[in-house]
Scaffold this active site. Structure first.
Site, PDB file in Angstrom:
ATOM      1  N   VAL A 160       0.927  -1.121  -0.037  1.00 26.33           N
ATOM      2  CA  VAL A 160       0.004  -0.109  -0.217  1.00 26.33           C
ATOM      3  C   VAL A 160       1.032   1.047  -0.039  1.00 26.33           C
ATOM      4  O   VAL A 160       1.519   1.521   1.009  1.00 26.33           O
ATOM      5  CB  VAL A 160      -0.894  -0.029   1.174  1.00 26.33           C
ATOM      6  CG1 VAL A 160      -1.629   1.286   1.303  1.00 26.33           C
ATOM      7  CG2 VAL A 160      -1.997  -1.176   1.188  1.00 26.33           C
ATOM      8  N   PRO A 161       1.158   1.914  -1.272  1.00 22.97           N
ATOM      9  CA  PRO A 161       2.075   2.566  -1.410  1.00 22.97           C
ATOM     10  C   PRO A 161       2.133   3.827  -0.690  1.00 22.97           C
ATOM     11  O   PRO A 161       2.047   5.181  -1.000  1.00 22.97           O
ATOM     12  CB  PRO A 161       2.096   2.924  -2.816  1.00 22.97           C
ATOM     13  CG  PRO A 161       0.574   2.704  -3.027  1.00 22.97           C
ATOM     14  CD  PRO A 161       0.035   1.767  -2.241  1.00 22.97           C
ATOM     15  N   CYS A 162       2.773   4.174   0.576  1.00 21.85           N
ATOM     16  CA  CYS A 162       2.627   5.469   1.324  1.00 21.85           C
ATOM     17  C   CYS A 162       3.639   6.417   1.076  1.00 21.85           C
ATOM     18  O   CYS A 162       3.751   7.487   1.375  1.00 21.85           O
ATOM     19  CB  CYS A 162       2.515   5.090   3.030  1.00 21.85           C
ATOM     20  SG  CYS A 162       3.722   3.859   3.335  1.00 21.85           S
ATOM     21  N   HIS A 163       4.725   5.497   0.444  1.00 27.85           N
ATOM     22  CA  HIS A 163       6.016   6.399   0.077  1.00 27.85           C
ATOM     23  C   HIS A 163       5.590   7.466  -1.086  1.00 27.85           C
ATOM     24  O   HIS A 163       6.169   8.384  -1.451  1.00 27.85           O
ATOM     25  CB  HIS A 163       6.981   5.569  -0.532  1.00 27.85           C
ATOM     26  CG  HIS A 163       6.523   4.699  -1.749  1.00 27.85           C
ATOM     27  ND1 HIS A 163       6.054   3.434  -1.669  1.00 27.85           N
ATOM     28  CD2 HIS A 163       6.884   4.765  -3.140  1.00 27.85           C
ATOM     29  CE1 HIS A 163       5.713   2.779  -2.658  1.00 27.85           C
ATOM     30  NE2 HIS A 163       6.390   3.608  -3.621  1.00 27.85           N
TER      31      HIS A 163
END
Length: 174
Positions: free
Chosen positions: A137-140
């Site tokens: 889950v691409p929080c970056h």
């Protein structure tokens, strides 16, 4: 995200080398429940490590394949079943993150707007910080106002985030 399994379901774990450090992938039942990006080259095992199953499973093998493909730029999203637990708000933010495609970024403010809380950028930051499946889950892909590089919790922190943003070709300031 789903919450179909009970938190006491047995957990299987796999460790996997990556360009950003050792990844520890946790699977609970038929889904990935956690992904840790470790900050040390030789991290200590968690105190409960002897209670975990370190046997390979088809799900963990698939997770490792998809992660390798991501790092080789052959995969631009993940199709793994996820089973993360959080508050309703956290899960809403995590779901919104899955809509941010490879190579693009959003901001904390934009996510706050998207989740119906236009003044909730700090709360969004807290939800992102609690993301148990960072990278999947691409929080970056979340930047501060003006595309500023801001804090990051997994791995080595900001250097890990910087590497991931550069890997995806995302422009940022800082």
């Amino acid at each position: 995200m789903t919450t179909a399994t009970h938190p006491r379901t047995a957990v299987s774990v796999a460790r996997h080398d990556s360009p950003i450090g050792v990844l520890t992938i946790h699977a609970r039942g038929p889904a990935i429940s956690r992904l840790d990006i470790e900050a040390d080259e030789n991290p200590a095992l968690p105190p409960c490590a002897d209670e975990l199953s370190w046997q390979p499973t088809p799900l963990l093998d698939e997770a490792r394949r998809q992660l390798d493909d991501y790092f080789a730029r052959r995969r631009f999203g993940f199709t793994l079943p996820l089973d993360s637990y959080g508050t309703d708000f956290q899960e809403e933010v995590w779901n919104a993150l899955t809509d941010v495609p490879w190579g693009t970024a959003t901001s904390y403010g934009e996510l706050a707007e998207r989740t119906g809380r236009p003044l909730g950028a700090r709360a969004v930051g807290g939800a992102i910080r609690a993301n148990p499946v960072a990278l999947l889950v691409p929080c970056h892909r979340v930047l501060g106002a003006g595309a500023r590089l801001t804090g990051y919790t997994p791995g080595r922190g900001v250097p890990t985030k910087r590497w991931l943003l550069e890997h995806e070709g995302i422009d940022f300031v800082g």
